[in-house]
Enzyme design. Structure first.
Site, short mmCIF file in Angstrom:
data_model
loop_
_atom_site.label_atom_id
_atom_site.label_comp_id
_atom_site.label_asym_id
_atom_site.label_seq_id
_atom_site.Cartn_x
_atom_site.Cartn_y
_atom_site.Cartn_z
N ASP A 92 3.74 -4.26 6.46
CA ASP A 92 3.94 -5.59 7.01
C ASP A 92 4.26 -6.65 5.93
OD1 ASP A 92 3.52 -7.16 9.46
OD2 ASP A 92 1.99 -8.14 8.25
N ARG A 145 -6.38 -1.53 8.59
CA ARG A 145 -6.49 -2.99 8.51
C ARG A 145 -6.15 -3.69 9.84
NH1 ARG A 145 -2.08 -5.98 5.27
NH2 ARG A 145 -2.20 -4.29 3.79
N ARG A 171 1.39 -5.18 -6.00
CA ARG A 171 1.36 -6.40 -5.20
C ARG A 171 1.84 -7.51 -6.13
NH1 ARG A 171 -2.72 -3.39 -2.04
NH2 ARG A 171 -1.64 -3.27 -0.04
N GLY A 230 0.83 -1.21 0.00
CA GLY A 230 0.00 0.00 0.00
C GLY A 230 0.86 1.25 0.00
N THR A 279 3.61 2.97 5.91
CA THR A 279 2.19 2.54 5.92
C THR A 279 1.39 3.52 6.76
OG1 THR A 279 0.65 0.91 6.82
CG2 THR A 279 2.84 0.86 7.75
N ASP A 299 0.99 0.19 12.13
CA ASP A 299 0.80 -1.09 12.83
C ASP A 299 2.07 -1.94 12.92
OD1 ASP A 299 0.99 -1.59 10.16
OD2 ASP A 299 -0.66 -3.02 10.06
N ASP A 326 -1.10 2.80 8.40
CA ASP A 326 -1.73 2.08 9.52
C ASP A 326 -1.01 2.22 10.86
OD1 ASP A 326 -3.33 1.25 7.50
OD2 ASP A 326 -2.70 -0.85 7.52
P1 ADP Z 1 2.05 -4.02 2.65
O1 ADP Z 1 3.54 -3.99 2.51
O2 ADP Z 1 1.44 -2.66 2.49
O3 ADP Z 1 1.59 -4.74 3.91
P2 ADP Z 1 1.19 -6.33 1.00
O4 ADP Z 1 0.71 -7.15 2.15
O5 ADP Z 1 0.34 -6.28 -0.21
O6 ADP Z 1 1.45 -4.81 1.38
O7 ADP Z 1 2.63 -6.89 0.59
C1 ADP Z 1 3.36 -6.31 -0.47
C2 ADP Z 1 4.09 -7.38 -1.24
O8 ADP Z 1 5.06 -8.02 -0.39
C3 ADP Z 1 3.24 -8.53 -1.76
O9 ADP Z 1 2.58 -8.22 -2.95
C4 ADP Z 1 4.29 -9.61 -1.99
O10 ADP Z 1 4.97 -9.40 -3.20
C5 ADP Z 1 5.25 -9.37 -0.82
N1 ADP Z 1 4.91 -10.29 0.25
C6 ADP Z 1 3.94 -10.20 1.19
N2 ADP Z 1 3.88 -11.29 1.97
C7 ADP Z 1 4.85 -12.12 1.52
C8 ADP Z 1 5.30 -13.44 1.89
N3 ADP Z 1 4.73 -14.12 2.89
N4 ADP Z 1 6.32 -13.98 1.17
C9 ADP Z 1 6.90 -13.30 0.16
N5 ADP Z 1 6.51 -12.08 -0.24
C10 ADP Z 1 5.51 -11.50 0.42
#
Ligand code: ADP
Length: 326
Positions: A106, A175, A75, A14, A129, A133, A131
């Site tokens: 996260d 979230r 993503r 995000g 972020t 969080d 958030d």
């Molecule tokens: P944020 O960083 O805002 O929490 P996301 O949860 O969408 O956003 O995570 C961003 C990107 O990080 C994902 O699209 C993916 O490419 C990578 N990612 C998230 N979780 C994992 C995981 N368990 N293993 C590998 N890559 C991950």
């Protein structure tokens, strides 16, 4: 002394206001220290597909005030697979990138942690972020701007709410974390906040209604964090319609407006400090850490802690909100 010669930088997940200030800080701090910078577009996706461009100081001119991220974000499901991460690693080797700075939330840090361990690659994370969080840092980049956006939006809703006898539920992002809802409620003088951290402990809606809204007020505003536990503002409003039909209820979902806008001074300063600190950390041979700020001091937080531990809500703030809404 570190032998890092080229740092890659990306934003992922995000977007958050202040990410550009962080990109600028990483770029300039690296160049200041004689390290080359390569910008990776669209997060882990661009790392796999090779959307990679060398950055000079002028590439980050005039961006400190811009919301969003000039590097774009995405993503990327492929990065969640070992095969995808091998492609990403091959690309880093090909590009001569020795270390990465990843800016995101996260999910971004989770991906960074897995990749760093799997490929023994130096990565430092910067918490971006709205958030707020992430454990181990008092603040994340974008949170203050989002909080100010919420406050301004609630001020405007209050103008119309106070013209009617209405109960407004305003849903904010976060979230599964109530920082925006709770502090947004205090900053905008709302009556209550319904947050996921408390959802399993007590019925916050019943408590809010049973405490009674002050008779002298002709409108009431409750901030609700988006959440599966409570169903967000829509879920809460549905309950009111059946359980407390005497109220005239309205719902506003603030949505993506909360992510946009020019970052506040606080977010720009935080992002500048954290971006520069990320380069310092790599020069200091730190890896697998997120940059945090605690009591106004920069800290290094192991990815494992930043991701795995839930950041607790400050319960004093709940009490303050309750006292001030009588
Ligand atoms: P944020 O960083 O805002 O929490 P996301 O949860 O969408 O956003 O995570 C961003 C990107 O990080 C994902 O699209 C993916 O490419 C990578 N990612 C998230 N979780 C994992 C995981 N368990 N293993 C590998 N890559 C991950």
């Amino acid at each position: 002394m570190s032998n890092i010669k080229c740092i890659g930088i990306l934003t992922s997940g995000g977007d958050a206001p202040g990410m550009n200030a962080a990109i600028r800080a990483v770029t300039r701090a690296a160049i200041f220290n004689g390290i080359a910078v390569k910008a990776i577009y669209r997060g882990y996706k661009g790392l796999i597909t090779g959307e990679i461009v060398p950055f000079k100081t002028e590439n980050v001119s005039n961006i400190i005030q811009q919301g969003g991220t000039i590097l774009k974000t995405a993503r990327c499901m492929e990065f969640k697979t070992p095969e995808g991460r091998v492609l990403a690693h091959n690309r880093l080797v090909e590009e001569g990138i020795d270390a990465l700075v990843t800016i995101g939330g996260d999910g971004t840090l989770t991906g960074a942690r897995i990749f760093a361990q799997e490929h023994n690659f130096p990565i430092v994370g910067v918490p971006g972020t709205i958030d707020n969080d992430l454990f181990g840092t008092d603040l994340t980049i974008g949170y203050d701007t989002a909080l100010n956006t919420i406050m301004e939006a609630v001020d405007k809703i209050r103008d119309t709410a106070s013209s009617h006898d209405r109960l407004f539920f305003i849903e904010v992002m976060g979230r599964d974390a109530g920082f925006l809802a709770l502090n947004g409620a205090i900053a905008s003088g709302a009556e209550a906040a319904i947050i996921p951290e408390i959802a399993l402990e007590k019925d916050q809606l019943a408590e809010t209604i049973e405490n009674g809204f002050r008779k002298s007020k002709n409108s009431s505003i409750v901030l609700v964090a988006e959440s599966d536990e409570t169903g967000g503002a829509m879920g809460v409003a549905e309950r009111v319609k059946t359980e407390y039909p005497q109220f005239d209820v309205r719902v506003t979902i603030l949505g993506h407006i909360q992510r946009g806008g020019s970052p506040t001074a606080q977010d720009r300063i935080l992002a500048s400090r954290m971006g520069a600190a990320a380069v310092d950390a790599l020069l200091d041979d730190q890896r697998n850490v997120m940059i945090g700020v605690q009591n106004d001091q920069i800290t290094y937080v192991p990815f494992s802690k930043a991701i795995k531990i839930d950041k607790p809500i400050n319960r004093e703030l709940l009490n303050t909100l309750r006292i001030l809404s009588i």
